[in-house]
Design a protein around this motif. Structure first.
Motif, mmCIF file in Angstrom:
data_model
loop_
_atom_site.group_PDB
_atom_site.id
_atom_site.type_symbol
_atom_site.label_atom_id
_atom_site.label_comp_id
_atom_site.label_asym_id
_atom_site.label_seq_id
_atom_site.Cartn_x
_atom_site.Cartn_y
_atom_site.Cartn_z
ATOM 1 N N ASP A 135 0.849 -1.184 0.000
ATOM 2 C CA ASP A 135 0.000 0.000 0.000
ATOM 3 C C ASP A 135 0.891 1.243 0.000
ATOM 4 O O ASP A 135 2.040 1.185 0.432
ATOM 5 C CB ASP A 135 -0.909 -0.017 1.242
ATOM 6 C CG ASP A 135 -1.975 -1.106 1.141
ATOM 7 O OD1 ASP A 135 -2.639 -1.173 0.090
ATOM 8 O OD2 ASP A 135 -2.121 -1.892 2.094
ATOM 9 N N ASN A 195 -5.419 -9.211 1.020
ATOM 10 C CA ASN A 195 -4.695 -8.602 2.134
ATOM 11 C C ASN A 195 -4.821 -9.424 3.408
ATOM 12 O O ASN A 195 -5.926 -9.793 3.798
ATOM 13 C CB ASN A 195 -5.269 -7.205 2.405
ATOM 14 C CG ASN A 195 -5.286 -6.344 1.147
ATOM 15 O OD1 ASN A 195 -4.234 -5.928 0.663
ATOM 16 N ND2 ASN A 195 -6.467 -6.121 0.596
ATOM 17 N N LYS A 237 0.378 -8.514 1.289
ATOM 18 C CA LYS A 237 -0.535 -8.081 0.229
ATOM 19 C C LYS A 237 -0.121 -8.685 -1.112
ATOM 20 O O LYS A 237 1.044 -8.603 -1.504
ATOM 21 C CB LYS A 237 -0.499 -6.546 0.120
ATOM 22 C CG LYS A 237 -1.507 -5.959 -0.890
ATOM 23 C CD LYS A 237 -1.390 -4.443 -0.960
ATOM 24 C CE LYS A 237 -2.462 -3.838 -1.851
ATOM 25 N NZ LYS A 237 -3.732 -3.644 -1.140
#
Ligand code: ATP
Ligand code: ZN
Ligand code: MG
Length: 303
Positions: free
Chosen positions: A206, A246, A226
């Motif tokens: 992210d 995730n 992830k």
């Protein structure tokens, strides 16, 4: 003209996306929506036997929960808050004058409301489930869909500011939720193959903000927290994430007080489908006219 602009322009010309004058904010045609609806039915078919509890939240969430989530620590650049006029008649007069003159920013006196735009479909879920008390020993599974807001204006039609995310969220033991995540990685690949899309899966991260964020990125990648399912849309060499998988370990369990019957902290994982991105991948791969799509793809989507 670069590739991105031309795909966006072709989508505008075909009427599939409707220009609003803001990058990343588009209307969609009935045809575009029909593709999303058909793909969601495919999701229902694949995930429907798992007994997930369906919930639908609006695209705005409780600001207190948003604050508690820590979103502003990690992604302040993406957040969108809802502000409103809360003044009296005199304030109203100066507001109108300000708008008329146009020199000052008329929004500067708007006040924050209790609502923040939802950044990911699963955000309103954790406090909702925590309020119910302990989770059953066998864990829990939820099915969500929401419009999400992210302040990331772009000419890339696959990067929108308001888009829909369909998610399954699993809560339980580490083994339970990592098995859940793995099974959706396998299912995701199968589903995309069934609609003729060329996919790869890769580890991802992210966009954690700032210098402290670099450590978060490294940690997320090192621990394989992830994964993304990637499909070429705007660039063949830089495919677009159309699903993400995730694993939050026990971080959300600790943050929200999610506990299993035996008192242990729940682990959580979520699997997200980017619905506009999947529709765009289909239009990009098979053409802008659905009538021209391969028969097998049409059969999978419309039986
Ligand atoms: P990217 O790396 O492309 O920014 P992401 O890692 O931010 O994607 P997630 O936060 O995992 O994506 O969101 C779940 C899914 O929502 C993504 O897999 C993607 O399909 C979709 N998505 C994310 N951001 C956008 C966006 N700006 N416009 C359209 N769809 C998006
Ligand atoms: Zn999620
Ligand atoms: Mg992103």
């Amino acid at each position: 003209m670069d590739m991105q602009t031309s795909f966006l322009d072709r989508l505008f010309d075909a009427g599939l996306l409707i220009d609003t004058g803001v990058d990343g904010l588009y209307g969609r045609s009935g045809q575009f929506e029909e593709v999303i609806a058909a793909f969601e039915r495919l999701i229902d078919k694949v995930g429907g036997g798992d007994g997930a509890e369906a919930m639908r939240f609006p695209p705005g969430m409780n600001r207190a929960f948003f604050e508690q989530s820590g979103y502003m620590k990690s992604f302040p650049q993406l957040a969108g808050t809802v502000h409103s006029f809360c003044g009296g008649e005199l304030d109203h007069m100066s507001l109108l004058k300000c708008m008329e003159v146009g020199e000052e920013d008329w929004t500067k006196d708007q006040k924050a409301t209790d609502i923040v735009l939802t950044p990911a479909a699963c955000y309103p879920l954790y406090p909702t489930v925590a309020r119910r008390g302990k989770l059953p020993a066998g864990g829990a599974l939820f099915d969500l869909q929401s419009y999400c807001f992210r302040h990331e204006p772009s000419k890339d039609p696959a990067r929108q500011q308001l888009f829909r995310m369909r998610e399954y969220i699993c809560m339980g033991t580490e083994q339970h939720v990592t098995d859940f995540r793995q099974s959706w990685m396998d299912r995701g690949v199968e589903m995309m193959k069934a609609v003729g899309l060329d996919v790869t899966i890769d580890v991802a991260n992210d966009p954690f903000f700032g210098r402290a964020g670099k450590m978060m990125v490294n940690n997320q990648r090192d621990q394989n927290l992830k994964f993304e399912l990637l499909i070429p849309i705007t660039s063949p060499s830089n495919p677009t994430a159309c699903m993400s998988f995730n694993y939050h370990q026990d971080s959300f369990g600790l943050k929200w007080g999610l506990n299993l019957e035996d008192g242990s902290v729940a682990h959580t994982a979520c699997v997200g489908f980017g619905l506009e991105r999947i529709a765009l991948a289909l239009f990009h791969t098979h053409g802008l006219d659905v009538k021209d799509w391969p028969e097998s793809v049409r059969a999978t989507l419309w039986g």
